[in-house]
Write an enzyme that holds these catalytic residues in place. Structure first.
Site, PDB file in Angstrom:
ATOM      1  N   ASP A   1      -1.719  -3.848   8.799  1.00  0.00           N
ATOM      2  CA  ASP A   1      -0.423  -4.406   8.947  1.00  0.00           C
ATOM      3  C   ASP A   1       0.183  -3.205  10.326  1.00  0.00           C
ATOM      4  O   ASP A   1       1.100  -3.530  10.424  1.00  0.00           O
ATOM      5  CB  ASP A   1       0.486  -3.915   8.152  1.00  0.00           C
ATOM      6  CG  ASP A   1       0.376  -2.128   7.717  1.00  0.00           C
ATOM      7  OD1 ASP A   1      -0.363  -1.124   8.044  1.00  0.00           O
ATOM      8  OD2 ASP A   1       0.904  -2.088   6.669  1.00  0.00           O
TER       9      ASP A   1
ATOM     10  N   GLU B   1      -6.921   4.586  -2.991  1.00  0.00           N
ATOM     11  CA  GLU B   1      -7.898   4.666  -1.964  1.00  0.00           C
ATOM     12  C   GLU B   1      -8.196   6.806  -2.300  1.00  0.00           C
ATOM     13  O   GLU B   1      -7.157   7.604  -2.063  1.00  0.00           O
ATOM     14  CB  GLU B   1      -7.250   4.650  -0.539  1.00  0.00           C
ATOM     15  CG  GLU B   1      -7.489   2.920  -0.262  1.00  0.00           C
ATOM     16  CD  GLU B   1      -7.199   2.781   0.939  1.00  0.00           C
ATOM     17  OE1 GLU B   1      -7.790   3.247   1.971  1.00  0.00           O
ATOM     18  OE2 GLU B   1      -6.231   2.692   1.552  1.00  0.00           O
TER      19      GLU B   1
ATOM     20  N   LYS C   1     -13.326   0.044   8.887  1.00  0.00           N
ATOM     21  CA  LYS C   1     -12.069   1.038   9.348  1.00  0.00           C
ATOM     22  C   LYS C   1     -12.545   0.931  10.958  1.00  0.00           C
ATOM     23  O   LYS C   1     -14.158   2.190  10.973  1.00  0.00           O
ATOM     24  CB  LYS C   1     -11.032   1.894   9.383  1.00  0.00           C
ATOM     25  CG  LYS C   1      -9.995   1.544   8.411  1.00  0.00           C
ATOM     26  CD  LYS C   1      -8.894   2.701   8.052  1.00  0.00           C
ATOM     27  CE  LYS C   1      -8.353   3.007   7.257  1.00  0.00           C
ATOM     28  NZ  LYS C   1      -7.473   4.602   7.070  1.00  0.00           N
TER      29      LYS C   1
ATOM     30  N   LYS D   1       0.546  -1.432   0.181  1.00  0.00           N
ATOM     31  CA  LYS D   1      -0.337   0.101   0.168  1.00  0.00           C
ATOM     32  C   LYS D   1       1.368   1.593   0.241  1.00  0.00           C
ATOM     33  O   LYS D   1       1.452   1.088   0.952  1.00  0.00           O
ATOM     34  CB  LYS D   1      -1.071   0.031   1.206  1.00  0.00           C
ATOM     35  CG  LYS D   1      -1.674   1.689   1.094  1.00  0.00           C
ATOM     36  CD  LYS D   1      -3.126   1.044   2.464  1.00  0.00           C
ATOM     37  CE  LYS D   1      -3.793   2.317   2.666  1.00  0.00           C
ATOM     38  NZ  LYS D   1      -4.289   2.112   4.191  1.00  0.00           N
TER      39      LYS D   1
ATOM     40  N   LYS E   1       1.088   4.942  -0.080  1.00  0.00           N
ATOM     41  CA  LYS E   1       0.901   6.706   0.764  1.00  0.00           C
ATOM     42  C   LYS E   1       1.620   7.414  -0.762  1.00  0.00           C
ATOM     43  O   LYS E   1       2.671   7.820  -0.872  1.00  0.00           O
ATOM     44  CB  LYS E   1       1.537   7.040   1.990  1.00  0.00           C
ATOM     45  CG  LYS E   1       0.513   5.917   2.889  1.00  0.00           C
ATOM     46  CD  LYS E   1      -0.685   6.198   3.385  1.00  0.00           C
ATOM     47  CE  LYS E   1      -1.337   5.821   4.731  1.00  0.00           C
ATOM     48  NZ  LYS E   1      -2.873   5.956   5.040  1.00  0.00           N
TER      49      LYS E   1
END
Length: 330
Positions: free
Chosen positions: A301, A204, A249, A151, A153
């Site tokens: 993670d 995202e 989440k 993932k 950023k």
């Protein structure tokens, strides 16, 4: 009048991050969590949350919100009552998960059985590469290139160069990208095209929540996932023409109770599911594991990014994450 002694206690805990963790909104060097613990009949249930400044939350205010529920807990607060008493927030997450953990221990059932859900199994979690220069991100990616799912950023200006550098450093990993609301209407299509060229599977939250209508007006070359734009089930309907997936989440939904309901509703509407996390300990990840049977992407993670986890933490073998033992949660 006799006061009622509450079985609820709460505390702020801090765990150092290995190095630092950087996204478009800034960097941090520790995970600050708030833990709620509810005791009854010789058993104790725990839940952990991470207050998120993006939503105006602080550890101190979250702690106060949990402690304000002491009398209600002492009088037998249930998960169902909790949903109606508190809005979705980090504090409700800690309480919801603590109540489930307590109920699980008192009934000698694992949490998934208690909730009528399938038993979670080991799965592959994403591993996060923090925002930095293209060169620094490539160097970090080389060290993680053996992981099957990364993932990345991103943060706005220079993102096409960042994602190209990451792809070169990890030619065989599946890549998902998190822009954390940092793109704009003028950069959206260029950045999506750069991600598509790098073989990215999912992006995202490219645009700010509340200013994401452009996603319904363009051809999206890759799937786009809502994060800050989705909180609970009331968020879903307006997202149908803008997003292909939703990131669930527990700190946004206010606990695993609403998170599971949100996942069910999102599936009915045709969204793919990502189960995500904040940077936190295994106590935050454990209840989120109940969502993994529904998830296309797992991003749990948080403990891998810490210098140390709590006792009885989740077991990780490379990028494989295993469900919690009862000694930790549920």
């Amino acid at each position: 009048m006799t006061s009622v002694k509450s079985p609820l206690v709460a505390r702020i805990e801090r765990f150092p991050i290995a190095g630092s963790f950087t996204i478009s909104r800034g960097a941090k060097t520790e995970a600050v969590t708030v833990v709620a613990e509810i005791s009854l009949g010789g058993h104790a249930g725990r839940g952990e949350c991470v207050p998120y400044p993006r939503y105006g939350e602080t550890p101190e205010a979250t702690l106060a919100a949990i402690e304000a529920m002491q009398e209600g807990v002492a009088r037998g607060l249930t998960r169902e009552t909790l949903q109606a008493t508190m809005p979705p927030c980090a504090a409700r997450n800690a309480l919801d998960c603590a109540l489930i953990d307590l109920e699980s221990k008192r009934s000698a059932q694992r949490a998934w059985a208690l909730l009528g859900r399938p038993e979670p199994t080991a799965g592959t979690t994403a591993y996060t590469i923090s925002l930095a220069s293209p060169e620094a991100m490539a160097a970090a990616t080389v060290k993680a290139a053996h992981r099957p799912l990364l993932k990345i950023k991103l943060g706005g200006e220079g993102d096409p160069e960042r994602i190209a550098a990451v792809r070169k450093a990890a030619p065989n990993s599946e890549l998902i990208v998190d822009a954390n609301e940092a793109w704009t209407a003028s950069t959206l299509e260029k950045n999506l095209d750069a991600c598509a060229a790098a073989g990215v599977t999912l992006v995202e939250q490219p645009l700010p929540a509340g200013a994401d209508e452009m996603l319904a007006q363009i051809r999206r070359p890759i799937a786009v996932c809502a994060d800050e734009s989705v909180h609970d089930r009331t968020s879903l309907e307006r997202l149908r023409d803008r997003y292909d997936a939703v990131n669930i989440k527990l700190d946004k939904t206010g606990g695993i109770t609403e998170a599971l309901a949100l996942a069910d509703a999102a599936k009915v509407l045709g969204f793919d599911i990502m189960v995500g996390c904040m940077v936190a300990t295994s106590l935050s990840m454990a209840p989120a594991m109940l969502l993994t049977p529904l998830a296309r992407f797992v991003d749990l993670d948080g403990p891998l990014l810490l210098s140390r986890d709590r006792d009885n933490g989740l077991r990780y073998e490379g990028s494989r994450v295993f469900p919690a033992e009862a000694a930790l949660w549920g």
